[in-house]
Every structure is written in structure tokens, then in C-alpha cells.
Motif scaffolding. Structure first.
Motif, PDB file in Angstrom:
ATOM      1  N   HIS A   1      -9.040   8.763 -10.888  1.00  0.00           N
ATOM      2  CA  HIS A   1      -7.786   9.249 -11.459  1.00  0.00           C
ATOM      3  C   HIS A   1      -6.638   8.344 -11.023  1.00  0.00           C
ATOM      4  CE1 HIS A   1     -10.018  12.579 -12.913  1.00  0.00           C
ATOM      5  NE2 HIS A   1     -10.190  13.144 -11.741  1.00  0.00           N
ATOM      6  N   GLU A   2      -5.403   8.765 -11.325  1.00  0.00           N
ATOM      7  CA  GLU A   2      -4.236   7.952 -11.040  1.00  0.00           C
ATOM      8  C   GLU A   2      -3.999   7.806  -9.538  1.00  0.00           C
ATOM      9  OE1 GLU A   2      -2.497  11.709 -12.976  1.00  0.00           O
ATOM     10  OE2 GLU A   2      -4.485  10.835 -12.730  1.00  0.00           O
ATOM     11  N   PRO A   3      -3.294   6.741  -9.130  1.00  0.00           N
ATOM     12  CA  PRO A   3      -2.930   6.580  -7.724  1.00  0.00           C
ATOM     13  C   PRO A   3      -2.249   7.834  -7.178  1.00  0.00           C
ATOM     14  CG  PRO A   3      -2.418   4.573  -8.926  1.00  0.00           C
ATOM     15  CD  PRO A   3      -2.829   5.594  -9.957  1.00  0.00           C
ATOM     16  N   GLY A   4      -2.624   8.165  -5.945  1.00  0.00           N
ATOM     17  CA  GLY A   4      -2.075   9.348  -5.303  1.00  0.00           C
ATOM     18  C   GLY A   4      -2.979  10.548  -5.340  1.00  0.00           C
ATOM     19  N   THR A   5      -4.110  10.430  -6.033  1.00  0.00           N
ATOM     20  CA  THR A   5      -5.044  11.549  -6.135  1.00  0.00           C
ATOM     21  C   THR A   5      -6.245  11.399  -5.215  1.00  0.00           C
ATOM     22  OG1 THR A   5      -6.195  10.476  -7.983  1.00  0.00           O
ATOM     23  CG2 THR A   5      -4.402  11.982  -8.539  1.00  0.00           C
ATOM     24  N   GLY A   6      -6.345  10.283  -4.492  1.00  0.00           N
ATOM     25  CA  GLY A   6      -7.520  10.042  -3.670  1.00  0.00           C
ATOM     26  C   GLY A   6      -7.193   9.297  -2.395  1.00  0.00           C
ATOM     27  N   GLU A   7      -8.145   8.502  -1.932  1.00  0.00           N
ATOM     28  CA  GLU A   7      -8.086   7.944  -0.585  1.00  0.00           C
ATOM     29  C   GLU A   7      -7.402   6.584  -0.485  1.00  0.00           C
ATOM     30  OE1 GLU A   7     -12.177   7.589   0.528  1.00  0.00           O
ATOM     31  OE2 GLU A   7     -12.610   5.987  -0.892  1.00  0.00           O
ATOM     32  N   ILE A   8      -7.172   5.890  -1.598  1.00  0.00           N
ATOM     33  CA  ILE A   8      -6.598   4.549  -1.537  1.00  0.00           C
ATOM     34  C   ILE A   8      -5.076   4.654  -1.381  1.00  0.00           C
ATOM     35  CG2 ILE A   8      -6.306   2.350  -2.726  1.00  0.00           C
ATOM     36  CD1 ILE A   8      -8.911   2.892  -4.221  1.00  0.00           C
ATOM     37  N   ASN A   9      -4.543   3.910  -0.420  1.00  0.00           N
ATOM     38  CA  ASN A   9      -3.096   3.913  -0.160  1.00  0.00           C
ATOM     39  C   ASN A   9      -2.436   2.905  -1.111  1.00  0.00           C
ATOM     40  OD1 ASN A   9      -0.503   3.697   0.825  1.00  0.00           O
ATOM     41  ND2 ASN A   9      -1.103   3.714   2.978  1.00  0.00           N
ATOM     42  N   HIS A  10      -2.132   3.377  -2.314  1.00  0.00           N
ATOM     43  CA  HIS A  10      -1.612   2.456  -3.318  1.00  0.00           C
ATOM     44  C   HIS A  10      -0.225   1.913  -3.003  1.00  0.00           C
ATOM     45  CE1 HIS A  10      -5.030   3.824  -5.811  1.00  0.00           C
ATOM     46  NE2 HIS A  10      -4.896   2.631  -6.363  1.00  0.00           N
ATOM     47  N   PRO A  11       0.705   2.688  -2.463  1.00  0.00           N
ATOM     48  CA  PRO A  11       2.002   2.077  -2.113  1.00  0.00           C
ATOM     49  C   PRO A  11       1.845   0.902  -1.151  1.00  0.00           C
ATOM     50  CG  PRO A  11       2.213   4.455  -2.130  1.00  0.00           C
ATOM     51  CD  PRO A  11       0.741   4.161  -2.291  1.00  0.00           C
ATOM     52  N   TRP A  12       0.970   1.045  -0.164  1.00  0.00           N
ATOM     53  CA  TRP A  12       0.723  -0.057   0.764  1.00  0.00           C
ATOM     54  C   TRP A  12       0.050  -1.220   0.035  1.00  0.00           C
ATOM     55  CZ3 TRP A  12      -3.160  -3.077   2.703  1.00  0.00           C
ATOM     56  CH2 TRP A  12      -2.865  -3.801   3.874  1.00  0.00           C
ATOM     57  N   LEU A  13      -0.883  -0.900  -0.851  1.00  0.00           N
ATOM     58  CA  LEU A  13      -1.590  -1.936  -1.606  1.00  0.00           C
ATOM     59  C   LEU A  13      -0.605  -2.727  -2.469  1.00  0.00           C
ATOM     60  CD1 LEU A  13      -4.970  -1.400  -3.428  1.00  0.00           C
ATOM     61  CD2 LEU A  13      -3.083  -2.516  -4.605  1.00  0.00           C
ATOM     62  N   PHE A  14       0.290  -2.031  -3.175  1.00  0.00           N
ATOM     63  CA  PHE A  14       1.260  -2.740  -4.016  1.00  0.00           C
ATOM     64  C   PHE A  14       2.178  -3.616  -3.162  1.00  0.00           C
ATOM     65  CE2 PHE A  14       0.995   1.168  -6.974  1.00  0.00           C
ATOM     66  CZ  PHE A  14      -0.146   0.664  -7.569  1.00  0.00           C
ATOM     67  N   GLY A  15       2.571  -3.100  -2.000  1.00  0.00           N
ATOM     68  CA  GLY A  15       3.391  -3.908  -1.111  1.00  0.00           C
ATOM     69  C   GLY A  15       2.662  -5.146  -0.633  1.00  0.00           C
ATOM     70  N   ALA A  16       1.359  -4.999  -0.361  1.00  0.00           N
ATOM     71  CA  ALA A  16       0.562  -6.141   0.076  1.00  0.00           C
ATOM     72  C   ALA A  16       0.459  -7.187  -1.029  1.00  0.00           C
ATOM     73  CB  ALA A  16      -0.829  -5.670   0.503  1.00  0.00           C
ATOM     74  N   LEU A  17       0.294  -6.752  -2.272  1.00  0.00           N
ATOM     75  CA  LEU A  17       0.248  -7.710  -3.378  1.00  0.00           C
ATOM     76  C   LEU A  17       1.556  -8.494  -3.477  1.00  0.00           C
ATOM     77  CD1 LEU A  17      -1.546  -5.640  -6.183  1.00  0.00           C
ATOM     78  CD2 LEU A  17      -2.536  -7.402  -4.715  1.00  0.00           C
ATOM     79  N   ASP A  18       2.670  -7.804  -3.264  1.00  0.00           N
ATOM     80  CA  ASP A  18       3.964  -8.497  -3.269  1.00  0.00           C
ATOM     81  C   ASP A  18       4.064  -9.487  -2.116  1.00  0.00           C
ATOM     82  OD1 ASP A  18       4.873  -7.249  -5.550  1.00  0.00           O
ATOM     83  OD2 ASP A  18       6.006  -5.704  -4.484  1.00  0.00           O
ATOM     84  N   ARG A  19       3.641  -9.054  -0.924  1.00  0.00           N
ATOM     85  CA  ARG A  19       3.720  -9.941   0.252  1.00  0.00           C
ATOM     86  C   ARG A  19       2.839 -11.170   0.085  1.00  0.00           C
ATOM     87  NH1 ARG A  19       3.647  -4.866   2.690  1.00  0.00           N
ATOM     88  NH2 ARG A  19       1.415  -5.017   3.202  1.00  0.00           N
ATOM     89  N   LEU A  20       1.749 -11.012  -0.647  1.00  0.00           N
ATOM     90  CA  LEU A  20       0.838 -12.130  -0.874  1.00  0.00           C
ATOM     91  C   LEU A  20       1.223 -12.949  -2.102  1.00  0.00           C
ATOM     92  CD1 LEU A  20      -2.507 -10.267  -0.080  1.00  0.00           C
ATOM     93  CD2 LEU A  20      -1.443 -12.070   1.290  1.00  0.00           C
ATOM     94  N   ASP A  21       2.360 -12.608  -2.703  1.00  0.00           N
ATOM     95  CA  ASP A  21       2.889 -13.353  -3.858  1.00  0.00           C
ATOM     96  C   ASP A  21       1.928 -13.354  -5.038  1.00  0.00           C
ATOM     97  OD1 ASP A  21       5.316 -14.073  -2.565  1.00  0.00           O
ATOM     98  OD2 ASP A  21       4.283 -15.702  -1.524  1.00  0.00           O
ATOM     99  N   TYR A  22       1.248 -12.229  -5.241  1.00  0.00           N
ATOM    100  CA  TYR A  22       0.407 -12.095  -6.425  1.00  0.00           C
ATOM    101  C   TYR A  22       1.305 -11.912  -7.635  1.00  0.00           C
ATOM    102  CZ  TYR A  22      -2.751 -10.064  -9.880  1.00  0.00           C
ATOM    103  OH  TYR A  22      -3.455  -9.789 -11.034  1.00  0.00           O
ATOM    104  N   THR A  23       1.185 -12.788  -8.619  1.00  0.00           N
ATOM    105  CA  THR A  23       2.063 -12.765  -9.781  1.00  0.00           C
ATOM    106  C   THR A  23       1.346 -12.319 -11.048  1.00  0.00           C
ATOM    107  OG1 THR A  23       1.631 -15.120 -10.207  1.00  0.00           O
ATOM    108  CG2 THR A  23       3.548 -14.568  -8.835  1.00  0.00           C
TER     109      THR A  23
END
Length: 256
Positions: free
Chosen positions: A211-233
């Protein structure tokens, strides 16, 4: 902030296919992706993209008899000619839609036949990488978890690397789905960072349930921040089954 693409094969199922583009744009998505465009005319999709201002991010090569249980034909012996025809068809659609990447689904391999199917996949990918590269289109290969698709041929990033070494083409890229890889191997961001120069597209869904982010075990806010920090475009494809309605479940995107 990541760029989010709506997967129209899962989201906005209350709408007809072309109307899903309008709904996605209204909800703030900037791109769209889906399993395949092949039931629609290229000109009709191109007009919908132009009308909504959306980018066509990704779709799959023709994947065989989906309703009959097939999940790709990239590694299926005896289907090489069909696969090649599918590459040509995908190029026609990708060119019309301005799409710069297509994904190959390897398919299901019977137990004990994995090596034979992988050999077919390698040869098909060599051909597809060349043809698509000539058209300016990237070829992606996606590992998928065996809980959702038992017997799927390509199931992890180590296998992708082994296959990529055999294909030996600069035009074979990894489609990294955080949901599938959370199930199969975990260690999501470290693996992403290690393989970032091979990754052309990522997708998300929460686990369990897809299901959508926030319904399970993956920390999506942290994941999105990590993608930004790693300069994923690149794009982040929202490929999940909404727990309720699509629009009602988009708080995860509004908070990014």
C-alpha cells in the motif's frame, strides 16, 4: 524533493486509462508510468500527456499473456521472436510519447530451469539494449520478489549484476523497487548507494501489503531524504495499491 511518477496500472483505478492522467496531474504528480500503453493509440496518449503537462517516465516492454499469468517474456525460451517484435513496438510508443526508458520483465522460470531461462534473457537483453540504444532509449531490468510472483526469474541486485556483466552493454540499467528489495534483501539505502550509478529508476510501496507509504514498515520520509542527500535526480514511481482511494491516500506525498 524527489520527482514522483504515478503508476497508472495501480493508481486511479476508478477512472478510464486516459482519465487517470488528468487525475494524476490534478493531485500533483509530474510524471506517469504503467505496465504498458499497448491497448491505446500512441496519438491519444501523447495528446493526454500534452494536455496535462505530464512526463511519460516509463513503461514495460510487452509482457506476454498477463491475464493468463505470464509476467514477462524476456527469459522465456521459444519466445525470442515475440520479444524482438515487442522491442520494436515499444520503440514506436516510446518515440511517440517522449519516453526515455522502458523496463524488461524477465518472466517466470519453472523450478530447475532457471539457468536455461537466464541464458535466453541475456541474449534478448543484448539485442534489446542495442536496438533501444540506437533509438535513444534506456533498457531497464527489474528484480521482483518471489512472494508476489513465485518463480520470477530475476529476484535481487546481485543477480542483476551477474546478468549485466554477461550482457556487457552500457545501455542496461537497474530498476530498483524499494518494495521488492525490502522483501528480498533489505539494506535498502546502502544497496541503492552502492549501485546508484547503475540505477535509472526507482519505485516505492510500503511493506507488508504493497500500500501507500506510511502503512507499513519502510521509513519513507527518511528514504526520500536519503535520495535527496545522495543527489538522486531520477523519478520515484508510486507503484502501490491504495488502501482506500488514490487521492485520499496521498498525505505521504504532500509532506515531502
Amino acid at each position: 524533493m524527489p520527482k514522483f511518477s504515478a503508476n497508472l496500472s495501480m493508481l486511479y483505478q476508478e477512472h478510464t486509462f486516459l482519465d487517470r492522467l488528468t487525475a494524476a496531474a490534478a493531485d500533483g504528480f509530474k510524471g506517469v508510468e504503467y505496465l504498458g500503453p499497448y491497448d491505446e493509440r500512441p496519438d491519444d496518449i501523447a495528446k493526454a500527456l500534452s494536455d496535462t503537462g505530464l512526463t511519460q517516465v516509463l513503461f514495460n516492454l510487452p509482457s506476454g499473456d498477463w491475464a493468463g499469468g505470464e509476467r514477462g517474456i524476456g527469459g522465456l525460451p521459444g519466445r525470442e521472436a515475440e520479444f524482438a517484435d515487442g522491442v520494436d513496438r515499444a520503440i514506436i510508443y516510446a518515440t511517440a510519447l517522449g519516453c526515455k526508458q522502458v523496463n524488461c520483465l524477465a518472466g517466470i522460470a519453472p523450478e530447475g530451469r532457471e539457468h536455461a531461462h537466464e541464458a535466453v534473457l541475456v541474449e534478448n537483453l543484448k539485442m534489446a539494449a542495442d536496438r533501444l540504444g540506437e533509438a535513444g532509449i534506456r533498457l531497464l531490468l527489474e528484480p521482483i520478489n518471489t512472494r508476489d510472483i513465485p518463480g520470477f526469474l530475476v529476484t535481487g541486485t546481485d543477480q542483476f549484476l551477474r546478468i549485466a556483466d554477461r550482457v556487457d552493454s552500457p545501455n542496461l540499467w537497474l530498476q530498483y523497487d524499494f518494495y521488492h528489495m525490502q522483501i528480498m534483501q533489505g539494506d535498502l539505502i546502502r544497496t541503492f548507494q552502492t549501485l546508484q550509478d547503475r540505477i535509472s529508476h526507482v519505485q516505492i510501496a510500503d511493506n507488508p501489503g504493497r500500500h501507500e507509504p506510511g502503512t507499513g514498515e519502510i521509513n519513507h520520509p527518511w528514504l526520500f531524504g536519503a535520495l535527496d542527500r545522495l543527489d538522486y535526480t531520477g523519478w520515484v514511481g508510486a507503484e502501490y495499491r491504495p488502501a482506500a482511494g488514490t487521492s485520499e491516500g496521498l498525505e505521504w506525498m504532500k509532506g515531502t
